[in-house]
Design an enzyme around this catalytic site. Structure first.
Site, PDB file in Angstrom:
ATOM      1  N   ARG A 107       0.819  -1.222   0.000  1.00 36.74           N
ATOM      2  CA  ARG A 107       0.000   0.000   0.000  1.00 36.74           C
ATOM      3  C   ARG A 107       0.851   1.270   0.000  1.00 36.74           C
ATOM      4  NH1 ARG A 107      -5.549  -0.941   1.806  1.00 36.74           N
ATOM      5  NH2 ARG A 107      -6.058  -2.767   0.583  1.00 36.74           N
ATOM      6  N   ARG A 123      -3.435   6.506   1.197  1.00 37.04           N
ATOM      7  CA  ARG A 123      -3.986   7.714   1.811  1.00 37.04           C
ATOM      8  C   ARG A 123      -3.087   8.406   2.817  1.00 37.04           C
ATOM      9  NH1 ARG A 123      -9.221   4.474   3.303  1.00 37.04           N
ATOM     10  NH2 ARG A 123      -7.580   2.928   3.157  1.00 37.04           N
ATOM     11  N   ARG A 181      -6.358  11.283  -5.990  1.00 37.57           N
ATOM     12  CA  ARG A 181      -7.615  10.551  -5.814  1.00 37.57           C
ATOM     13  C   ARG A 181      -8.804  11.512  -5.924  1.00 37.57           C
ATOM     14  NH1 ARG A 181     -10.967   9.179  -1.521  1.00 37.57           N
ATOM     15  NH2 ARG A 181     -11.468   6.972  -1.179  1.00 37.57           N
ATOM     16  N   ASP A 239      -6.664  -2.914  -7.631  1.00 33.70           N
ATOM     17  CA  ASP A 239      -7.213  -3.585  -6.438  1.00 33.70           C
ATOM     18  C   ASP A 239      -7.541  -5.031  -6.779  1.00 33.70           C
ATOM     19  OD1 ASP A 239      -8.232  -2.705  -3.574  1.00 33.70           O
ATOM     20  OD2 ASP A 239      -9.587  -4.251  -4.328  1.00 33.70           O
ATOM     21  N   TYR A 257     -14.882 -12.208  -0.462  1.00 32.41           N
ATOM     22  CA  TYR A 257     -15.629 -10.965  -0.752  1.00 32.41           C
ATOM     23  C   TYR A 257     -16.822 -11.242  -1.663  1.00 32.41           C
ATOM     24  CZ  TYR A 257     -11.798  -8.397   1.416  1.00 32.41           C
ATOM     25  OH  TYR A 257     -10.874  -7.925   2.319  1.00 32.41           O
TER      26      TYR A 257
HETATM   27  O1  CP3 Z   1      -0.060  -2.095  -2.419  1.00 32.62           O
HETATM   28  C1  CP3 Z   1      -0.351  -1.185  -3.238  1.00 32.62           C
HETATM   29  O2  CP3 Z   1      -0.064   0.008  -3.053  1.00 32.62           O
HETATM   30  C2  CP3 Z   1      -0.995  -1.576  -4.551  1.00 32.62           C
HETATM   31  C3  CP3 Z   1      -2.393  -1.336  -4.663  1.00 32.62           C
HETATM   32  C4  CP3 Z   1      -3.323  -2.204  -3.843  1.00 32.62           C
HETATM   33  C5  CP3 Z   1      -4.511  -1.713  -3.272  1.00 32.62           C
HETATM   34  N1  CP3 Z   1      -5.189  -2.769  -2.737  1.00 32.62           N
HETATM   35  C6  CP3 Z   1      -4.972  -0.319  -3.295  1.00 32.62           C
HETATM   36  C7  CP3 Z   1      -6.049   0.109  -2.397  1.00 32.62           C
HETATM   37  C8  CP3 Z   1      -3.244  -3.575  -3.557  1.00 32.62           C
HETATM   38  C9  CP3 Z   1      -2.147  -4.568  -3.872  1.00 32.62           C
HETATM   39  C10 CP3 Z   1      -4.444  -3.911  -2.876  1.00 32.62           C
HETATM   40  C11 CP3 Z   1      -4.745  -5.279  -2.458  1.00 32.62           C
HETATM   41  C12 CP3 Z   1      -5.997  -5.536  -1.721  1.00 32.62           C
HETATM   42  N2  CP3 Z   1      -7.208  -4.939  -1.865  1.00 32.62           N
HETATM   43  C13 CP3 Z   1      -6.125  -6.569  -0.775  1.00 32.62           C
HETATM   44  C14 CP3 Z   1      -5.046  -7.555  -0.398  1.00 32.62           C
HETATM   45  C15 CP3 Z   1      -4.015  -6.977   0.491  1.00 32.62           C
HETATM   46  C16 CP3 Z   1      -4.520  -6.594   1.848  1.00 32.62           C
HETATM   47  O3  CP3 Z   1      -4.549  -5.400   2.125  1.00 32.62           O
HETATM   48  O4  CP3 Z   1      -4.872  -7.514   2.622  1.00 32.62           O
HETATM   49  C17 CP3 Z   1      -7.438  -6.534  -0.300  1.00 32.62           C
HETATM   50  C18 CP3 Z   1      -8.037  -7.436   0.752  1.00 32.62           C
HETATM   51  C19 CP3 Z   1      -8.131  -5.505  -1.019  1.00 32.62           C
HETATM   52  C20 CP3 Z   1      -9.558  -5.130  -0.917  1.00 32.62           C
HETATM   53  C21 CP3 Z   1      -9.718  -3.747  -0.450  1.00 32.62           C
HETATM   54  N3  CP3 Z   1      -9.409  -2.641  -1.195  1.00 32.62           N
HETATM   55  C22 CP3 Z   1     -10.214  -3.327   0.799  1.00 32.62           C
HETATM   56  C23 CP3 Z   1     -10.641  -4.246   1.924  1.00 32.62           C
HETATM   57  C24 CP3 Z   1     -10.181  -1.935   0.780  1.00 32.62           C
HETATM   58  C25 CP3 Z   1     -10.721  -1.012   1.832  1.00 32.62           C
HETATM   59  C26 CP3 Z   1      -9.818  -0.964   3.001  1.00 32.62           C
HETATM   60  C27 CP3 Z   1      -9.115   0.361   3.046  1.00 32.62           C
HETATM   61  O5  CP3 Z   1      -7.890   0.360   3.256  1.00 32.62           O
HETATM   62  O6  CP3 Z   1      -9.804   1.370   2.888  1.00 32.62           O
HETATM   63  C28 CP3 Z   1      -9.639  -1.521  -0.453  1.00 32.62           C
HETATM   64  C29 CP3 Z   1      -9.400  -0.143  -0.892  1.00 32.62           C
HETATM   65  C30 CP3 Z   1      -8.012   0.212  -1.329  1.00 32.62           C
HETATM   66  N4  CP3 Z   1      -7.231  -0.548  -2.144  1.00 32.62           N
HETATM   67  C31 CP3 Z   1      -7.329   1.421  -1.038  1.00 32.62           C
HETATM   68  C32 CP3 Z   1      -6.102   1.367  -1.701  1.00 32.62           C
HETATM   69  C33 CP3 Z   1      -5.028   2.427  -1.752  1.00 32.62           C
HETATM   70  C34 CP3 Z   1      -7.884   2.573  -0.228  1.00 32.62           C
HETATM   71  C35 CP3 Z   1      -8.869   3.243  -1.137  1.00 32.62           C
HETATM   72  C36 CP3 Z   1      -8.998   4.739  -0.962  1.00 32.62           C
HETATM   73  O7  CP3 Z   1      -8.161   5.491  -1.503  1.00 32.62           O
HETATM   74  O8  CP3 Z   1      -9.985   5.106  -0.336  1.00 32.62           O
END
Ligand code: CP3
Length: 345
Positions: free
Chosen positions: A23, A27, A36, A73, A150
């Protein structure tokens, strides 16, 4: 082959471990929040190739990480299979559920996914042009079990209860979901590699809730099939597997799946990892992401401890899970300086 990440993935023990961070585009960075906002929302950002490439590059410019991870994602793949996906502010992802044969039959087929995912491949192509030559580009997908949790619940869950229930009550539908995700993940990762991804990572964030035979059937086997298919088409592309919270199931995971590297969360100690997992090859991890919030001497001490514990084998320094929005960007720099202290780079 000079890129440090590729050397570590090939099994080389480097004097200073290469670094990237799960990540790392997110944010906690003001520049991410600005882009964003420009995109409108998270999903629009994922599908806007120019802006997705921009946020991927932001942490590379700011910190000089050794790898960039494609900004996308894991839930875009089920969306490409026809599932409705949206994000509720402050709550996370929501999806239409797939729990019956009729709902499964409505999903699209493997070959249809690229229609939706083409903008993601374009992001990869832009990144290969724009990244510094020493930076490795990592593509990724979710592991079938994690993505299925999911799809079955329609949202994130603490204990993956709905997926465990479907597995017990309707094994036929559950297995079809896992198989469809396994086949489409292979095609999704292959397309990312064709577009320029140099490494691929499989995120199994909920692997830890699978035990015994279930871990074998639904975490290990899908990872093995995906890795084998990728290796047969792209023998030189390294695969990183992340069966998060697998605990003792981390042992032997690389050998059993063919993965070049196992990413490790912070529920196990780096000393344990050195003895039990790194003996088979490269490991990645495993600083608790809470240190990016709290900082101070504990961050420095813990970073040094992990580097030292894993210094006798191939290691890529990373967090145990994604950095959180409340992290202090200065703590990331302290972590990097600590990992690289005393080295020429
Ligand atoms: O690592 C990176 O920077 C690459 C991009 C990436 C994102 N999500 C961006 C993201 C990667 C590799 C993921 C993987 C992901 N997404 C996983 C597996 C890894 C982990 O974290 O366990 C999972 C379970 C998801 C599903 C997901 N996406 C969830 C549960 C959420 C909400 C949780 C949160 O942090 O808000 C997301 C949103 C998400 N994916 C964000 C980002 C940067 C936040 C979104 C925002 O900007 O509001």
């Amino acid at each position: 082959m000079t890129k440090k990440i590729l050397r570590a993935l090939a099994g080389e023990t480097l004097e200073t471990p290469p670094i990237w961070m799960m990540r790392q585009a997110g944010r906690y960075l003001p520049e991410y929040r600005a882009t964003r906002a420009q995109a409108g929302d998270f999903l629009s950002l994922c599908y806007n190739s120019e802006l997705a490439a921009e946020v991927t590059l932001q942490p590379i410019r700011r910190y000089g990480f050794d790898a960039a991870i494609l900004f996308a994602d894991i839930l875009l793949l089920p969306q490409a299979l026809g599932v409705d996906l949206w994000f509720e502010t402050g709550e996370g992802p929501r999806m239409s559920t797939t729990t019956t044969q009729a709902e499964f039959d409505q999903l699209r087929s493997v070959s249809d996914i690229h229609e939706t995912l083409n903008p993601i491949y374009e992001t990869v192509r832009i990144l290969r042009r724009e990244l510094p030559q020493e930076t490795t580009l990592i593509g990724f997908a979710g592991a079938p079990w994690t993505v299925a949790t999911y799809m079955i619940a329609g949202r994130g869950t603490k204990d993956q209860g709905p997926a465990h229930a479907l597995k017990a009550e309707n094994r036929a539908v559950f297995s079809q979901i896992i198989d469809l995700l396994t086949q489409s993940t292979i095609e999704y990762l292959a397309a990312q590699i064709d577009a320029g991804a140099e490494v691929v990572k499989i995120f199994d964030s909920w692997a830890g809730s699978l035990t015994g035979q279930d871990f074998h059937d639904f975490a290990l086997e899908p990872a093995r099939k995906i890795t084998a298919a990728i290796k047969s088409r792209y023998p030189t592309v390294p695969v990183i597997a992340f069966p998060r919270e697998a605990k003792e199931n981390y042992i032997g995971f690389a050998k059993a799946t063919g993965a070049d590297c196992v990413a490790i969360d912070n529920s196990v100690s780096a000393e344990w990892v050195a003895q039990n997992v790194q003996v088979d090859g490269c490991v990645q991890g495993n600083l608790a992401s809470s240190h990016m919030v709290t900082g101070g001497q504990a961050l420095v001490d813990e970073t040094r401890r992990i580097v030292r514990a894993l210094s006798n084998g191939p290691h890529i320094f990373n967090l145990g899970h994604g950095i959180t929005p409340d992290a202090d960007p200065d703590n990331v720099q302290i972590m990097i300086d600590t990992v690289r202290e005393g080295s020429a780079v």
